[in-house]
Scaffold this active site. Structure first.
Site, PDB file in Angstrom:
ATOM      1  N   ASN A   1      39.053  38.899  42.353  1.00  0.00           N
ATOM      2  CA  ASN A   1      40.422  39.212  41.936  1.00  0.00           C
ATOM      3  C   ASN A   1      40.697  38.394  40.679  1.00  0.00           C
ATOM      4  O   ASN A   1      40.887  37.187  40.749  1.00  0.00           O
ATOM      5  CB  ASN A   1      41.399  38.844  43.063  1.00  0.00           C
ATOM      6  CG  ASN A   1      42.851  38.993  42.646  1.00  0.00           C
ATOM      7  OD1 ASN A   1      43.147  39.615  41.630  1.00  0.00           O
ATOM      8  ND2 ASN A   1      43.756  38.422  43.437  1.00  0.00           N
TER       9      ASN A   1
ATOM     10  N   LYS B   1      43.294  38.490  38.780  1.00  0.00           N
ATOM     11  CA  LYS B   1      44.719  38.203  38.530  1.00  0.00           C
ATOM     12  C   LYS B   1      45.017  38.470  37.050  1.00  0.00           C
ATOM     13  O   LYS B   1      44.396  39.352  36.469  1.00  0.00           O
ATOM     14  CB  LYS B   1      45.062  36.767  38.950  1.00  0.00           C
ATOM     15  CG  LYS B   1      44.549  36.455  40.357  1.00  0.00           C
ATOM     16  CD  LYS B   1      45.061  35.171  40.919  1.00  0.00           C
ATOM     17  CE  LYS B   1      44.483  34.993  42.325  1.00  0.00           C
ATOM     18  NZ  LYS B   1      45.098  33.894  43.046  1.00  0.00           N
TER      19      LYS B   1
ATOM     20  N   HIS C   1      49.247  41.393  47.650  1.00  0.00           N
ATOM     21  CA  HIS C   1      48.802  40.014  47.407  1.00  0.00           C
ATOM     22  C   HIS C   1      50.005  39.071  47.508  1.00  0.00           C
ATOM     23  O   HIS C   1      51.117  39.437  47.122  1.00  0.00           O
ATOM     24  CB  HIS C   1      48.149  39.907  46.027  1.00  0.00           C
ATOM     25  CG  HIS C   1      47.459  38.595  45.824  1.00  0.00           C
ATOM     26  ND1 HIS C   1      48.145  37.458  45.473  1.00  0.00           N
ATOM     27  CD2 HIS C   1      46.165  38.228  45.968  1.00  0.00           C
ATOM     28  CE1 HIS C   1      47.290  36.449  45.410  1.00  0.00           C
ATOM     29  NE2 HIS C   1      46.084  36.887  45.701  1.00  0.00           N
TER      30      HIS C   1
ATOM     31  N   GLU D   1      50.959  36.731  45.735  1.00  0.00           N
ATOM     32  CA  GLU D   1      51.679  36.526  44.464  1.00  0.00           C
ATOM     33  C   GLU D   1      52.644  37.690  44.209  1.00  0.00           C
ATOM     34  O   GLU D   1      53.734  37.501  43.662  1.00  0.00           O
ATOM     35  CB  GLU D   1      50.665  36.355  43.317  1.00  0.00           C
ATOM     36  CG  GLU D   1      49.992  34.985  43.395  1.00  0.00           C
ATOM     37  CD  GLU D   1      48.571  34.927  42.879  1.00  0.00           C
ATOM     38  OE1 GLU D   1      48.137  35.839  42.151  1.00  0.00           O
ATOM     39  OE2 GLU D   1      47.862  33.951  43.232  1.00  0.00           O
TER      40      GLU D   1
ATOM     41  N   GLU E   1      44.488  35.929  53.639  1.00  0.00           N
ATOM     42  CA  GLU E   1      44.592  34.883  52.623  1.00  0.00           C
ATOM     43  C   GLU E   1      45.756  33.951  52.959  1.00  0.00           C
ATOM     44  O   GLU E   1      46.902  34.242  52.602  1.00  0.00           O
ATOM     45  CB  GLU E   1      44.830  35.513  51.244  1.00  0.00           C
ATOM     46  CG  GLU E   1      43.700  36.378  50.758  1.00  0.00           C
ATOM     47  CD  GLU E   1      43.667  36.420  49.237  1.00  0.00           C
ATOM     48  OE1 GLU E   1      42.628  36.064  48.670  1.00  0.00           O
ATOM     49  OE2 GLU E   1      44.678  36.785  48.619  1.00  0.00           O
TER      50      GLU E   1
ATOM     51  N   GLY F   1      44.231  29.079  45.557  1.00  0.00           N
ATOM     52  CA  GLY F   1      44.265  28.297  44.324  1.00  0.00           C
ATOM     53  C   GLY F   1      44.502  26.808  44.524  1.00  0.00           C
ATOM     54  O   GLY F   1      44.811  26.098  43.575  1.00  0.00           O
TER      55      GLY F   1
ATOM     56  N   SER G   1      40.641  29.768  48.018  1.00  0.00           N
ATOM     57  CA  SER G   1      39.760  28.658  47.621  1.00  0.00           C
ATOM     58  C   SER G   1      38.332  28.819  48.143  1.00  0.00           C
ATOM     59  O   SER G   1      37.671  27.826  48.443  1.00  0.00           O
ATOM     60  CB  SER G   1      40.356  27.313  48.051  1.00  0.00           C
ATOM     61  OG  SER G   1      41.574  27.095  47.350  1.00  0.00           O
TER      62      SER G   1
ATOM     63  N   GLY H   1      39.488  34.466  43.947  1.00  0.00           N
ATOM     64  CA  GLY H   1      40.237  34.373  42.701  1.00  0.00           C
ATOM     65  C   GLY H   1      39.492  33.500  41.704  1.00  0.00           C
ATOM     66  O   GLY H   1      38.533  33.933  41.071  1.00  0.00           O
ATOM     67  N   GLY H   2      39.922  32.238  41.602  1.00  0.00           N
ATOM     68  CA  GLY H   2      39.404  31.301  40.603  1.00  0.00           C
ATOM     69  C   GLY H   2      37.900  31.336  40.380  1.00  0.00           C
ATOM     70  O   GLY H   2      37.443  31.502  39.240  1.00  0.00           O
TER      71      GLY H   2
HETATM   72  P1  PGA Z   1      41.587  31.658  44.935  1.00  0.00           P
HETATM   73  O1  PGA Z   1      42.477  33.015  45.003  1.00  0.00           O
HETATM   74  O2  PGA Z   1      40.178  32.059  45.275  1.00  0.00           O
HETATM   75  O3  PGA Z   1      41.727  31.190  43.515  1.00  0.00           O
HETATM   76  O4  PGA Z   1      42.159  30.722  45.916  1.00  0.00           O
HETATM   77  C1  PGA Z   1      42.256  33.974  45.988  1.00  0.00           C
HETATM   78  C2  PGA Z   1      43.255  35.092  45.816  1.00  0.00           C
HETATM   79  O5  PGA Z   1      44.418  34.826  45.496  1.00  0.00           O
HETATM   80  O6  PGA Z   1      42.924  36.290  45.998  1.00  0.00           O
END
Ligand code: PGA
Length: 245
Positions: free
Chosen positions: A8, A10, A91, A93, A163, A169, A209, A230-231
């Site tokens: 992802n 973002k 998501h 966010e 999640e 994050g 994470s 994500g990251g």
């Molecule tokens: P992260 O994000 O791996 O950076 O924690 C996961 C996500 O929000 O899908």
């Protein structure tokens, strides 16, 4: 290998940056490996043209409406026209920053499924909810309202992404024990809503994470079908390490 390793992005990477990222991934990925990459809308068109079938390109959101006077929105039909038939919905966010509630998320899921798309449906509790021991209650509500009115045979096109909001994050992923227990609760909630078989069969991935260092431990949990990243997914080398974990 787990079935669903989903990146992802973002709101990261311009289309120029995505192009060089996909070139790297294409060189690294072997036959028999598969990865999903959910990109910003601006990169979808050429990403679809550039990639092989085992790099599945997805979006990060869609409109609940089919068409209309909705400035800034993107419909299922527009994505399908590019050959993009996978999207993230709900998501945290989107829920927290853009005020998407369970009812809107439910309409988006219905619209996506009606158009034959695959949905990565995100759910998760906040730290406060976890601390007040409301995780199961919160996830059950998200599942019950998010999947309301959906036919059991449509669940084959739904991947639930668990999640925990507190893990996204933060560098602090949930522990394998927490993930295993919560995924069992998620499957039970799906069983209660549809059938025992539906709860067993639905794909559930973990996100929050997850990186190249903890991937192996998390992906070896039996009832987990993959990961949403994500990251760590922004670095093609790290993503491929996770694919191979
Ligand atoms: P992260 O994000 O791996 O950076 O924690 C996961 C996500 O929000 O899908």
């Amino acid at each position: 290998m787990k079935d669903y390793i989903i990146a992802n992005f973002k709101m990261h990477k311009t289309s120029t940056e995505v192009r060089s990222y996909l070139n790297s991934i294409s060189k690294m990925i072997n036959d028999g490996e598969k990865v999903y990459i959910c990109l910003p809308y601006t990169s979808l068109y050429f990403a679809k043209k550039l990639t092989k079938p085992h790099i599945v390109i997805g979006a990060q959101n869609i409109s609940d409406a089919e068409e209309g006077k909705l400035t800034g929105e993107i419909s299922a039909k527009m994505l399908l026209d590019l050959g993009v038939s996978t999207t993230i919905i709900g998501h945290s966010e989107r829920r927290q920053i853009f005020y998407e509630d369970d009812k809107l998320i439910n309409r988006k899921i219905k619209t996506a499924l009606k158009n034959g798309m695959t949905v990565i449906f995100c759910i998760g509790e906040t730290r406060g909810q976890k601390n007040s021991k409301r995780t199961v209650e919160v996830l059950t509500k998200q599942i019950t309202e998010g999947l309301a009115g959906i036919y059991e045979n449509e669940l084959k096109n739904v991947i639930i992404a668990y999640e925990p909001v507190w893990a996204i994050g933060t560098g602090q992923s949930a522990t394998p024990a927490q993930i295993e227990t919560t995924v069992k609760d998620i499957r039970n909630a799906v069983s209660d809503l549809f059938s025992k078989k539906a709860g067993e069969d639905i794909a559930v991935v973990y996100g929050g994470s997850l990186d190249e260092n903890n991937a192996k431990k998390i992906l070896s949990i039996k009832n987990v079908n993959g990961a949403l990243i994500g990251g760590a997914s922004l670095d093609p080398k790290k993503l491929m390490q996770i694919v191979r974990a």
